[in-house]
Write a protein that holds these residues in place. Structure first.
Motif, mmCIF file in Angstrom:
data_model
loop_
_atom_site.group_PDB
_atom_site.id
_atom_site.type_symbol
_atom_site.label_atom_id
_atom_site.label_comp_id
_atom_site.label_asym_id
_atom_site.label_seq_id
_atom_site.Cartn_x
_atom_site.Cartn_y
_atom_site.Cartn_z
ATOM 1 N N VAL A 34 0.489 -3.617 -1.489
ATOM 2 C CA VAL A 34 0.578 -5.039 -1.146
ATOM 3 C C VAL A 34 1.066 -5.200 0.288
ATOM 4 N N GLY A 35 2.018 -4.368 0.685
ATOM 5 C CA GLY A 35 2.522 -4.441 2.050
ATOM 6 C C GLY A 35 1.422 -4.201 3.064
ATOM 7 N N GLU A 36 0.586 -3.192 2.818
ATOM 8 C CA GLU A 36 -0.505 -2.910 3.742
ATOM 9 C C GLU A 36 -1.543 -4.017 3.698
ATOM 10 N N ALA A 41 -8.307 -4.632 -1.273
ATOM 11 C CA ALA A 41 -7.732 -3.628 -2.168
ATOM 12 C C ALA A 41 -8.160 -2.226 -1.747
ATOM 13 N N THR A 42 -9.403 -2.084 -1.286
ATOM 14 C CA THR A 42 -9.912 -0.783 -0.863
ATOM 15 C C THR A 42 -9.175 -0.285 0.378
ATOM 16 N N LEU A 43 -9.063 -1.137 1.383
ATOM 17 C CA LEU A 43 -8.459 -0.722 2.644
ATOM 18 C C LEU A 43 -6.945 -0.562 2.535
ATOM 19 N N SER A 44 -6.324 -1.311 1.652
ATOM 20 C CA SER A 44 -4.864 -1.239 1.530
ATOM 21 C C SER A 44 -4.408 -0.064 0.676
ATOM 22 N N GLY A 45 -5.341 0.558 -0.045
ATOM 23 C CA GLY A 45 -4.959 1.689 -0.887
ATOM 24 C C GLY A 45 -4.010 1.313 -1.997
ATOM 25 N N SER A 65 -3.539 -1.544 -8.795
ATOM 26 C CA SER A 65 -4.952 -1.812 -9.042
ATOM 27 C C SER A 65 -5.375 -3.032 -8.237
ATOM 28 N N PRO A 66 -6.681 -3.210 -8.004
ATOM 29 C CA PRO A 66 -7.134 -4.416 -7.290
ATOM 30 C C PRO A 66 -6.617 -5.705 -7.922
#
Length: 374
Positions: free
Chosen positions: A235-237, A228-232, A206-207
């Motif tokens: 945390v790694g992304e 949070a939106t772009l990383s899906g 979650s965000p």
């Protein structure tokens, strides 16, 4: 592994999973493992699945630490069995934890991509040699009778020979041994490997959990919704986006596409040029990933409506305008598949990055015109 090579399972700018103190967002997977352990149904093989960067490796190290520090169940001073554990957490002061953090625990073996002795670089796949070394590990670590743990990070990267060798270990696992196989795409594994493992599914964070995990990694950002939106939920992304200025790049993409079906040509040329040449090794794949994400979000918007969170200011309004219905959703989804194939082919033949980016931008412009005309 050579000191001047990055560990293949470490994300730049973040602590290694074996050093991460708190795992966020994977309570269900933790509970499922504990339930199996406490009920006496501890499988010898576990498949830990989910997208990259959501905590699979951290969960594997938590499980490994839990098993390696296991207390005997033969009763205490008065013969009473110890209470069933309710958490995988182990005190940071436990002597085994120092060995795990140092990567030198004698009963923990990590199987990952090895170094190519000819090039001095990491191989692109897990070869048979690291798996064959498990025979020696099993023999040496059996001396004290404690549990042994093997972590394969990630099983998706095993070549055929390595996969068959792991399958043999799963078919006839040594006593008191647990194999933890991580997989981003479990469908790529041999069906016989999947059938011999119990799956633990990790889910995107979650965000709020992304923000907590980033704070633990000492990464602080103001645009938490966009990240949070772009990383899906990865945390790694999220850290990769931060490391390579991904938030600004996506903002620039949205600005470039803001007037679709017309594209800001100056911005398109600037983006293409920034992805070519020396120093663009990280920026080019980031641009490809973000364009792919933009198309995926456009297709989804056409099906379910305007998104509730944005990757950049004005993105939700733009997506709702260019993908107003399910017909538009199909067109954007088809374009995403087409460009994904083109990217794979282009990178295989070392196509000029700038040319590839411009071609993608102009195909997006054409599709937007087609959608608007209909």
């Amino acid at each position: 592994m050579s000191d001047d090579l990055p560990e293949p399972d470490r994300i730049e700018g973040a602590p290694h999973p074996r050093e991460t103190e708190t795992l966020f967002g994977q309570e269900q997977a933790e509970a499922a493992f504990l339930e199996a352990y406490n009920s006496g149904r501890l499988h010898s093989g576990w498949l830990i699945t989910g997208p990259k960067g959501i905590g699979k490796a951290t969960l594997a190290y938590k499980i490994a630490a839990f098993l390696l520090t296991e207390q005997p169940a033969d009763g205490g001073l008065f013969g009473d069995a110890p209470p069933a554990p309710t958490s995988l957490s182990i005190s940071a002061d436990h002597p085994d934890m120092a060995l795990i953090r140092a990567g030198s625990h004698p009963r923990l073996s990590i199987v990952r991509r090895p170094v190519d002795e000819k090039t001095g670089k990491l191989r692109t796949e897990i070869t048979a040699d690291p798996v064959r070394d498990l025979k020696k590990f099993f023999h040496m670590s059996a001396a004290d009778g404690g549990r042994r743990v093997v972590i394969v990070d990630v099983a998706d990267e095993m070549n055929v020979t390595a996969a068959n060798s792991i399958l043999k270990e799963l078919e006839e696992p040594p006593a008191r041994t647990t194999l933890l196989l991580l997989a981003h795409q479990p469908s790529r594994l041999l069906p016989t490997i999947r059938s011999r493992c119990r799956e633990l599914r990790c889910k995107p964070l979650s965000p709020a959990d992304v923000a907590h995990a980033l704070a633990q990694a000492d990464v602080h950002v103001d645009e938490t919704e966009a990240l949070a939106t772009l990383s899906g939920g990865s945390v790694g992304e999220a850290i990769r986006l931060m490391n390579h200025d991904g938030l600004k790049m996506y903002h620039d993409l949205v600005h470039m596409f803001d007037k679709l079906p017309n594209v800001d040509r100056t911005a398109a040329l600037k983006l293409a040029e920034s992805c070519a040449g020396k120093g663009a090794e990280a920026r080019f794949p980031m641009a490809l990933d973000l364009i792919d994400l933009f198309l995926a979000r456009a297709a989804r918007t056409g099906l379910v409506g305007e998104p509730s969170t944005q990757g950049a200011m004005g993105e939700a309004r733009l997506l709702a305008r260019i993908a107003p219905n399910d017909f538009a959703a199909r067109r954007w989804a088809e374009l995403q598949q087409e460009l994904s194939l083109k990217v794979r082919r282009g990178r295989a033949v070392n196509l000029d990055p700038a040319a590839l980016i411009l071609d993608m931008v102009f195909r997006i412009e054409e599709t937007a015109r087609s959608v608007a005309a209909d």
